[in-house]
Design a protein around this motif. Structure first.
Motif, PDB file in Angstrom:
ATOM      1  N   GLY A 166       0.859  -1.214   0.084  1.00 41.68           N
ATOM      2  CA  GLY A 166       0.031   0.169   0.121  1.00 41.68           C
ATOM      3  C   GLY A 166       0.972   1.575  -0.044  1.00 41.68           C
ATOM      4  N   VAL A 167       2.089   1.228   0.660  1.00 43.85           N
ATOM      5  CA  VAL A 167       2.915   2.190   0.543  1.00 43.85           C
ATOM      6  C   VAL A 167       3.593   2.353  -1.013  1.00 43.85           C
ATOM      7  CG1 VAL A 167       5.052   3.441   1.862  1.00 43.85           C
ATOM      8  CG2 VAL A 167       3.419   2.169   3.071  1.00 43.85           C
ATOM      9  N   LEU A 168       4.051   1.385  -1.166  1.00 47.58           N
ATOM     10  CA  LEU A 168       5.071   1.191  -2.515  1.00 47.58           C
ATOM     11  C   LEU A 168       4.153   1.482  -3.726  1.00 47.58           C
ATOM     12  CD1 LEU A 168       7.719   0.590  -3.814  1.00 47.58           C
ATOM     13  CD2 LEU A 168       7.272  -1.760  -3.547  1.00 47.58           C
ATOM     14  N   ALA A 169       2.951   1.197  -3.753  1.00 50.11           N
ATOM     15  CA  ALA A 169       2.206   1.328  -5.222  1.00 50.11           C
ATOM     16  C   ALA A 169       0.842   2.006  -4.804  1.00 50.11           C
ATOM     17  CB  ALA A 169       1.836  -0.288  -5.534  1.00 50.11           C
ATOM     18  N   ARG A 208       8.680   6.859  -4.366  1.00 53.09           N
ATOM     19  CA  ARG A 208       9.185   7.665  -3.398  1.00 53.09           C
ATOM     20  C   ARG A 208       8.766   7.975  -2.226  1.00 53.09           C
ATOM     21  NH1 ARG A 208       8.247  13.694  -5.202  1.00 53.09           N
ATOM     22  NH2 ARG A 208       6.590  13.421  -3.726  1.00 53.09           N
ATOM     23  N   ARG A 209       7.386   7.594  -2.029  1.00 44.66           N
ATOM     24  CA  ARG A 209       6.694   7.400  -0.918  1.00 44.66           C
ATOM     25  C   ARG A 209       7.291   6.083   0.168  1.00 44.66           C
ATOM     26  NH1 ARG A 209       1.133   7.093  -2.709  1.00 44.66           N
ATOM     27  NH2 ARG A 209       1.522   4.652  -2.589  1.00 44.66           N
ATOM     28  N   ALA A 210       7.725   5.114  -0.559  1.00 44.11           N
ATOM     29  CA  ALA A 210       8.397   3.933   0.181  1.00 44.11           C
ATOM     30  C   ALA A 210       9.699   4.327   0.481  1.00 44.11           C
ATOM     31  CB  ALA A 210       8.381   3.040  -0.860  1.00 44.11           C
ATOM     32  N   LEU A 211      10.553   5.321  -0.471  1.00 39.52           N
ATOM     33  CA  LEU A 211      11.931   5.683  -0.072  1.00 39.52           C
ATOM     34  C   LEU A 211      11.691   6.662   1.228  1.00 39.52           C
ATOM     35  CD1 LEU A 211      13.297   6.047  -3.381  1.00 39.52           C
ATOM     36  CD2 LEU A 211      14.004   4.097  -1.753  1.00 39.52           C
ATOM     37  N   ASP A 212      10.764   7.583   0.987  1.00 32.85           N
ATOM     38  CA  ASP A 212      10.373   8.716   2.394  1.00 32.85           C
ATOM     39  C   ASP A 212      10.268   7.741   3.627  1.00 32.85           C
ATOM     40  OD1 ASP A 212      11.014  10.692   0.817  1.00 32.85           O
ATOM     41  OD2 ASP A 212       8.639  11.046   0.366  1.00 32.85           O
ATOM     42  N   ALA A 213       9.632   6.336   3.556  1.00 29.61           N
ATOM     43  CA  ALA A 213       9.540   5.713   4.772  1.00 29.61           C
ATOM     44  C   ALA A 213      10.476   4.900   5.142  1.00 29.61           C
ATOM     45  CB  ALA A 213       8.128   4.582   4.307  1.00 29.61           C
TER      46      ALA A 213
END
Length: 846
Positions: free
Chosen positions: A576-579, A598-603
């Protein structure tokens, strides 16, 4: 039992209550809990409270149709009435055997509710109930009967009464009273009345036929037609006002063959079966709905994770926000309102309380997510069963013509939990796999609460039942319309009755008109502790039926991933974070984008972590375009670092910092170079991150120690919140402990108020406390210590509550009296200054 041995008939409701045992009084207080709020001082006060209008109305509203019809018949019978007269009014001349069998139970119920008192030869309806149910021109009786001959002729001239008596074939009398009595006697004599009507013109009988079942009033002109004149001359119609006539009660009862009601209903309508399915099919269908319910609530909360819709000034969601929520959940707006209200009732969402107030998930939502799926479901359905908030009202209007909004005020309906429980209990009375006909369920509920059936409020009760059936299906309490095994366990219901030969399981879509003529005992509402046990049992039954979560997805070359079923929570959370979710259904499709990566990298994930994650959880090879996307976004991610100065930017490449300083879009950030690789900013770190991202960079936040700061995508939570409390439908039913204490206090007060006093002791007037001076009180107490006699005292406690007590003083010293309190059945100490007065008891009382 001989006449001499029979206890004297009670002369009042208080005396009738006084003759009851504790079990009978306890049943009364359970069925009418408003009577002990607060606890009455004695049985006389209890009887008075039981006769107040508000309490009687409430008790009448809780009677079933036949018990109410019995009360209505007593309201048009003589006061007092013999059981035989009541039986005649209910069963008619034909003595309907079903009515004959059911009437004793209905009468016992009215006695238990303290609406009727007295022996069978002198039955009395409580005066307030008689006033509410007896016919009058302003308030017609539900029976359709009018006034008696005596009531209708009360203002008639003696001469006119004698003319009517003579025209009816009776001998004239010397006074109006005997004339009216003779006329009423004629109308109640079946044989003589039959002979009188045998001579009536046919069109006159037609007039009587139109009035016989009510309303009994009609209009006439100053010069009535011959068919009306014939009836008026013989008193078969009596004038009540200029231009208005009424059919006397005695005449109507003769024409009705003695029946007070056109259709007595001694037996409740059966709940008919519309279809029968195999129990396994029902349970599986319900489990599928339960899984969908959990997924829908999770999706709703994820949609509101970073701050949900704004709270309206008057409270609740705007129409636009409800539409957006419905689109996000892919459901109709009424269904969206239901899911929002359910999450709110379960304590999973609330207002965040900020200045810019918004709805968001509560900390309880995170705890809920960690539970097994079946336990999460049991929490939702338990909250639904008890909730008084009614989602079906959303979009309607309140009394002030204001729109009712989801999560807003005005949605509480105190009857909702009772209706939901009753609907499910009726389903529990059917064989396993049997789905009821909705119309028969509504008919049964109308029989159980008939007074509301003729009111707008009962229209709501019917809608509550319809919503309960629909919501139970949405939640997986029922499947294909039949109560599931987990739904039955949720109610604490016993095993379902076995189906008869006519109720064999049918295939999908088959419908059988199966009737069940038994009347199952109603299921009692569970206490909170019992409900917790029942909910746990329901969860255990549901758990094996829910689909097993998957640990893999199918990656595709078009930057999508297909989840062919429910995913394990860590996998679902990470994905859900990665896609981004592109479509839902039996399979969920996720799409990978630069923003989602980028959301996954931010996490806090590194590119290598993402590659390893996808390789471990994909049943297909990781497509090359997806690997390139991750590497490309990761290459630029974190090249810039943002921290708190107010904020700063650092980068090993000073050319990038020079580029930022030269960009006009950076003017609002207040940047200045502190070192070749460091820029300071006047903006806060969050604003600086947003500004740089808007310029096309991909900065990463860092901590004071220089480590990359991991931010969670699901970060916005309200402060701790409690779920909304249901609005009770009147005082709660007392538990056994409270009931025992209340009975003891009432008995104690009654003993004190009814114990005989010596003739010389000035009794309190109208139940007031005895009054004596301090010196006389002390002297009487000291004398009682020596003689061992009991005394009657008035006492005011520290809270100012006054009571009467019977005590046997043991010791008097230091301004206190220690005594055995007969009313409390224990030794107590009382301050003398709080004793208002004292009186000696009569010898036989002592």
């Amino acid at each position: 039992m001989s006449t001499e041995d029979r206890p004297p008939a009670p002369r009042s409701l208080a005396e009738a209550l006084r003759a009851r045992g504790d079990a009978s009084l306890g049943a009364l207080l359970r069925s009418r809990p408003d009577l002990i709020t607060p606890v009455p001082t004695d049985l006389t006060q209890l009887a008075t409270r039981a006769g107040t209008r508000a309490s009687v109305v409430r008790a009448l509203e809780r009677l079933d149709r036949f018990a109410l019809q019995t009360a209505e018949a007593l309201a048009v019978a003589a006061d007092p009435a013999a059981y035989g007269e009541l039986l005649g009014l209910m069963a008619g001349d034909d003595a309907d055997p079903a009515v004959v069998a059911a009437l004793p139970h209905a009468l016992d119920l009215l006695r238990e509710q303290a609406l009727v008192w007295g022996d069978d030869d002198r039955l009395r309806l409580v005066r307030t109930a008689r006033e509410l149910l007896a016919p009058s021109p302003q308030h017609p009786s539900p029976t359709g009967l009018g006034p008696t001959v005596q009531e209708a002729t009360a203002g008639m001239s003696p001469g006119r009464i004698q003319e009517i008596v003579t025209a009816a074939g009776l001998a004239s009398t010397h006074d109006s009273v005997s004339a009216v009595t003779a006329l009423a006697g004629l109308f109640t004599d079946r044989a003589r009345m039959g002979a009188l009507l045998a001579d009536a013109p046919a069109d006159s009988l037609d007039v009587l036929e139109r009035l016989v079942w009510g309303p009994p009033y009609g209009q006439v002109t100053a010069d009535p037609a011959p068919r009306l004149r014939w009836l008026l001359d013989r008193g078969l119609l009596l004038p009540t006002a200029p231009g208005t006539v009424v059919l006397p009660r005695e005449v109507a009862l003769h024409l009705r063959r003695g029946l007070a009601h056109r259709a007595p209903e001694p037996v409740p309508p059966v709940v008919e079966t519309a279809a029968v399915h195999r129990p396994q099919v029902v349970d599986s269908a319900a489990a599928g709905q339960a899984y969908t319910a959990l997924a829908t609530v999770e999706e709703l909360l994820k949609d509101w994770d970073e701050g949900g819709p704004a709270v309206l000034r008057a409270g609740g969601l705007s129409v636009r926000d409800l539409k957006r929520t419905a689109v996000a959940l892919d459901v109709p707006e009424p269904a969206a309102a239901f899911w929002v209200e359910l999450a709110y009732a379960a304590g999973l969402i609330a207002s965040d309380g900020e200045a810019d107030e918004r709805y968001a998930a509560t900390p309880a939502y995170d705890e809920w997510l960690e539970l097994p799926a079946a336990e999460r479901w049991s929490l939702l359905v338990t909250a639904w069963l008890a909730a008084t908030r009614t989602a079906g009202l959303v979009g309607g209007r309140d009394a002030k013509d204001r729109t009712l909004s989801a999560l807003g005020p005005g949605l509480d309906r105190s009857a909702a939990p009772e209706v939901r429980h009753r609907v499910l209990a009726l389903l529990a009375g059917l064989p396993e796999g049997a789905a009821p006909a909705a119309g028969s369920v509504l008919a049964r509920l109308r029989w159980e609460r008939p007074l509301r059936g003729d009111r707008r409020e009962d229209d709501l009760r019917g809608r509550l039942a319809e919503w309960a059936l629909a919501e139970a299906e949405q939640l997986g309490v029922t499947g294909r319309g039949a109560l599931s095994a987990q739904g039955r366990a949720l109610l604490g219901a016993p095993a379902a009755p076995a189906p008869g030969p006519e109720a064999e399981p049918s295939g999908p879509g088959d419908k059988l008109p199966v009737h069940h003529h038994h009347r199952p005992a109603p299921l009692a509402a569970l206490s909170p502790a019992e409900q917790a046990v029942a909910s746990a049992a329901a969860a255990r039954l549901l758990a094996p039926l829910l689909p097993e979560p998957l640990d893999h997805v199918l990656l595709q070359a078009d930057l999508t991933a297909v989840a062919p079923g429910p995913l394990q929570r860590p996998l679902a959370d990470m994905l859900g974070v990665l896609a981004d979710v592109e479509s839902k259904g039996g399979a969920t499709v996720y799409r990978f984008t630069p923003g989602s990566v980028r959301r996954a990298l931010d996490a806090g994930q590194a590119a290598s972590d993402l590659h390893a994650f996808l390789a471990a959880h994909s049943r297909t090879p990781v497509p090359q375009p997806l690997a390139y996307l991750i590497d490309d976004v990761a290459r630029r991610h974190g090249h810039l670092r943002v921290g708190a100065a107010s904020a700063y930017v650092r980068c090993d490449d000073d050319a990038v910092l020079s580029e930022i300083l030269a960009d006009k879009r950076a003017a609002g950030l207040g940047l200045r170079r502190l070192a070749p690789t460091v820029l300071a900013a006047q903006a806060d770190p969050a604003g600086l991150l947003e500004g740089l991202r808007a310029m096309g960079f991909a900065p990463a936040a860092e901590s004071a120690e220089g480590d990359v700061l991991i931010t969670r995508a699901l970060a916005h939570r309200t402060p701790p919140r409690t779920a909304p409390e249901p609005v009770p439908d009147g005082p709660p039913v007392p538990d056994d402990t409270l009931l025992a204490a209340a009975l003891r206090a009432i008995r104690a007060g009654d003993l004190a108020s009814t114990t005989p006093r010596k003739p010389g002791a000035a009794p309190a007037a109208n139940g007031e406390l005895p009054r004596t001076g301090a010196a006389e009180t002390l002297a009487t107490m000291q004398a009682a210590v020596l003689t061992g006699e009991a005394l009657w005292i008035g006492y005011v406690n520290a809270e100012g509550a006054a009571s009467q007590r019977v005590i046997a003083p043991i010791r008097v010293e230091g301004g206190f009296v220690t005594a055995y309190d007969h009313t409390a059945d224990e030794v107590r100490t009382y301050p003398l200054h709080r004793i208002t007065g004292v009186a000696e008891l009569a010898d036989e009382a002592g």
